[in-house]
Design a protein around this motif. Structure first.
Motif, PDB file in Angstrom:
ATOM      1  N   ARG A 421       0.836  -1.193   0.000  1.00 31.70           N
ATOM      2  CA  ARG A 421       0.000   0.000   0.000  1.00 31.70           C
ATOM      3  C   ARG A 421       0.873   1.247   0.000  1.00 31.70           C
ATOM      4  O   ARG A 421       2.074   1.174   0.270  1.00 31.70           O
ATOM      5  N   GLN A 424      -1.305   7.365   0.854  1.00 28.49           N
ATOM      6  CA  GLN A 424      -2.497   8.142   0.516  1.00 28.49           C
ATOM      7  C   GLN A 424      -3.765   7.298   0.402  1.00 28.49           C
ATOM      8  O   GLN A 424      -4.876   7.819   0.527  1.00 28.49           O
ATOM      9  N   HIS A 425      -3.625   5.997   0.127  1.00 30.31           N
ATOM     10  CA  HIS A 425      -4.807   5.159  -0.073  1.00 30.31           C
ATOM     11  C   HIS A 425      -4.764   3.939   0.822  1.00 30.31           C
ATOM     12  O   HIS A 425      -3.703   3.522   1.296  1.00 30.31           O
ATOM     13  N   GLY A 429      -9.111   0.954  -1.889  1.00 34.72           N
ATOM     14  CA  GLY A 429      -9.501   2.319  -2.227  1.00 34.72           C
ATOM     15  C   GLY A 429     -10.987   2.593  -2.168  1.00 34.72           C
ATOM     16  O   GLY A 429     -11.442   3.665  -2.576  1.00 34.72           O
ATOM     17  N   THR A 432     -10.934   5.572   0.446  1.00 37.56           N
ATOM     18  CA  THR A 432     -10.002   6.687   0.238  1.00 37.56           C
ATOM     19  C   THR A 432     -10.070   7.260  -1.169  1.00 37.56           C
ATOM     20  O   THR A 432      -9.815   8.457  -1.365  1.00 37.56           O
ATOM     21  N   ARG A 433     -10.417   6.464  -2.163  1.00 40.34           N
ATOM     22  CA  ARG A 433     -10.478   6.997  -3.520  1.00 40.34           C
ATOM     23  C   ARG A 433     -11.737   7.844  -3.742  1.00 40.34           C
ATOM     24  O   ARG A 433     -11.909   8.438  -4.802  1.00 40.34           O
ATOM     25  N   GLU A 439      -7.234  11.578  -3.680  1.00 33.93           N
ATOM     26  CA  GLU A 439      -7.189  11.189  -5.088  1.00 33.93           C
ATOM     27  C   GLU A 439      -6.300  12.148  -5.884  1.00 33.93           C
ATOM     28  O   GLU A 439      -5.608  11.731  -6.829  1.00 33.93           O
ATOM     29  N   HIS A 494      -4.641  -0.615  -5.052  1.00 26.90           N
ATOM     30  CA  HIS A 494      -5.652   0.409  -4.762  1.00 26.90           C
ATOM     31  C   HIS A 494      -6.529   0.757  -5.964  1.00 26.90           C
ATOM     32  O   HIS A 494      -7.571   1.394  -5.782  1.00 26.90           O
ATOM     33  N   TYR A 495      -6.123   0.391  -7.176  1.00 29.81           N
ATOM     34  CA  TYR A 495      -6.726   0.978  -8.371  1.00 29.81           C
ATOM     35  C   TYR A 495      -7.428  -0.085  -9.224  1.00 29.81           C
ATOM     36  O   TYR A 495      -6.784  -0.957  -9.805  1.00 29.81           O
TER      37      TYR A 495
END
Length: 528
Positions: A421, A424-425, A429, A432-433, A439, A494-495
């Motif tokens: 990880r 930021q996320h 996600g 957080t996204r 983001e 995360h994506y």
């Protein structure tokens, strides 16, 4: 954790292995930084040069999947130089001689060849950890998410015991849990092989205890792990799943296999805050309340059971998780056992059947949480475990051998992919996204690639890469950096638009059944 977070202040040496602490556990990372400023020595062992490596007394970059060889190699040096704690070994442990016979084969030269760590660094690390006590070990999923994860943890315990770094202030074996209440979930039986308090499903006495408490007959055998459930869904053995707060379509390895497994089900229920990638595959979505909308407790990584208080009422049709479960149970015909009126009622039941929680009540944790075990209502909690004896009596040295990862690089897939990880996320996600500021800071997946490998591939920072494995493929931009070693790439999960777990391997640890998310073989190409 055997010790508590505040006890970091008492450490003279800290060994951090398989934990990107400042990004994944920022509060603990800040504590570690403060300890270093106050004079503590820091050893960081990680395939990536994480932020803490910049302030470490010693940073060592081991090849991914070689932690047992590294830890055994440190133990070899400690024994050869007479740095072991002879009194602790004699009085508090057993199995020492059998363990020594294995460790004796892990010479510095052999360990250096396996791990890629220099002999000089091996000696420096061993002398620091054993010679500048008290010393504590901190680890996370960089240790456990391997086909040798169980043995990795045993090797850590061996190192702590041989130096007597257990049961004392400033010492200990401290796993940093990957989610805020994963410790609490395990404590209260969210595992296929345990009831609450780590009472085994297969143990007849434990099973009888819970049958009497709940007034039902219980299965004789443990249930399935997440990976086993998905495999059974894929084969048709499991017909339905009820998934609560887990986005398995993104978080589990070989995501194409996961999606196929979920689509094979006759019925899928997802209980969630948002329409995640997993929820989109569901037949029924049950809207659940967030942490801010409910009362209860979280048990954190230091075993501290803490109150959580509702800040707002549940939004829209959302219900509390326990209310959803109870309502469904009643509709299925349950006559008793689901008549709770509050989270406190549930905690009282937990305390009644869980020895470690027996002394925990809401009034006792109203101002500050307690660290289990809390065996009775007069007990103050237990900041440090194993001060006088281990749960089994004496600590057992466990001989463990280096074993290569299930999938190493080869001519077809010449890179090693390791995952994790970023600050930021969080996880997949799902939360957080949805935060615009986060983001903006980290809007897309970036593949960390060593400058030498980038030059050989003709890749510049920000170029698009095509990353493929035996299971899937992903396109993402390059981040050219020496944070990673040669022929190693790092990606997050995360994506959804760059689904890293389309690449990862489903091979699991034979004991813990945890998948090897930290090592798989990939091919990296500049996208044309």
């Amino acid at each position: 954790m055997t010790n508590n977070i505040a006890d970091i202040d008492n450490c003279k040496t800290m060994l951090i292995i398989g934990s990107n602490t400042t990004e994944q556990h920022p509060v603990i990372g800040t504590r570690i930084r403060r300890a270093v400023r106050n004079g503590a020595k820091l050893i960081v062992a990680d395939p990536r040069q994480i932020d803490l490596a910049d302030i470490a007394t010693l940073y060592i970059r081991q090849r991914p999947g070689t932690d047992i060889a590294l830890l055994n190699g440190l133990a070899y040096i400690i024994l050869k130089e007479g740095l072991e704690d002879k009194e602790f070994i004699a009085n508090r442990t057993e199995g020492f001689d059998a363990w020594c016979k294995v460790v004796e084969t892990y010479t510095p030269a052999r360990v250096s060849e396996i791990t890629g760590v220099s002999v000089d660094d091996l000696f420096t690390a061993a002398r620091l950890y054993a010679g500048n006590k008290p010393s504590a070990i901190f680890y996370a999923m960089g240790i456990t998410q391997h086909t040798t994860g169980h043995n990795n943890v045993l090797a850590i315990a061996n190192l702590a015991m041989v130096t007597g770094n257990i049961g004392k202030p400033g010492s200990g074996v401290n796993p940093l849990r990957g989610q805020n209440n994963v410790q609490g979930a395990c404590d209260v039986g969210a595992l296929p092989n345990y009831y609450t308090g780590y009472q085994r499903v297969a143990d007849e006495a434990a099973r009888t205890k819970f049958e009497n408490a709940w007034g039902v007959k219980l299965p004789l055998q443990p249930g399935l792990t997440v990976g086993e459930m998905l495999n059974a869904a894929h084969s048709g053995t499991v017909k339905a799943l009820w998934i609560v707060g887990e986005n398995v379509a993104m978080s589990d390895p070989d995501s194409q296999h996961v999606a196929a497994a979920l689509q094979h089900l006759d019925f899928l229920i997802v209980q969630e805050l948002f329409m995640t990638e997993t929820a989109l595959l569901a037949d029924v979505v049950l809207p659940a309340a967030s942490f801010a909308e409910k009362d209860g407790t979280f048990s954190n990584t230091e075993r501290r059971v803490q109150r959580v208080r509702k800040a707002i009422n549940p939004i829209g049709e959302c219900k509390l998780d326990w209310e959803i479960i109870c309502e469904v149970a009643k509709r299925l015909g349950a006559q008793t056992g689901f008549d709770f009126t509050s989270a406190e009622d549930i905690m009282n039941e937990i305390a009644s059947v869980t020895p470690q929680y027996a002394g925990i009540t809401y009034p006792r944790i109203d101002a500050k949480g307690l660290q289990w075990p809390v065996p009775n209502k007069d007990h103050p909690g237990t900041p440090i475990l194993h001060t006088e004896k281990f749960t089994r009596g004496k600590g057992l040295f466990s001989p463990v051998e280096h074993q290569e990862p299930a999938e190493n690089p080869d001519d077809a897939f010449p890179f090693t992919l390791t995952t994790g990880r970023i600050l930021q996320h969080y996880h997949t996600g799902a939360m957080t996204r949805r935060v615009p500021g986060l983001e903006q800071l980290a809007p897309e997946e970036r593949v960390e690639l060593h400058p030498d490998d980038a030059a050989r591939l003709g890749v510049s920072d920000g170029d698009w890469l095509h990353v493929s494995s035996r299971r899937g493929q992903v396109d993402a931009r390059a981040w050219v950096t020496d944070r990673v070693g040669h022929k190693v790439v790092f990606m997050t999960f995360h994506y959804a638009e760059a689904l890293t777990n389309a690449l990862t391997n489903t091979a699991v640890d034979p004991v813990a059944k945890i998948p090897e998310l930290k090592v798989c073989a990939v091919k990296v190409e500049k996208k044309s």
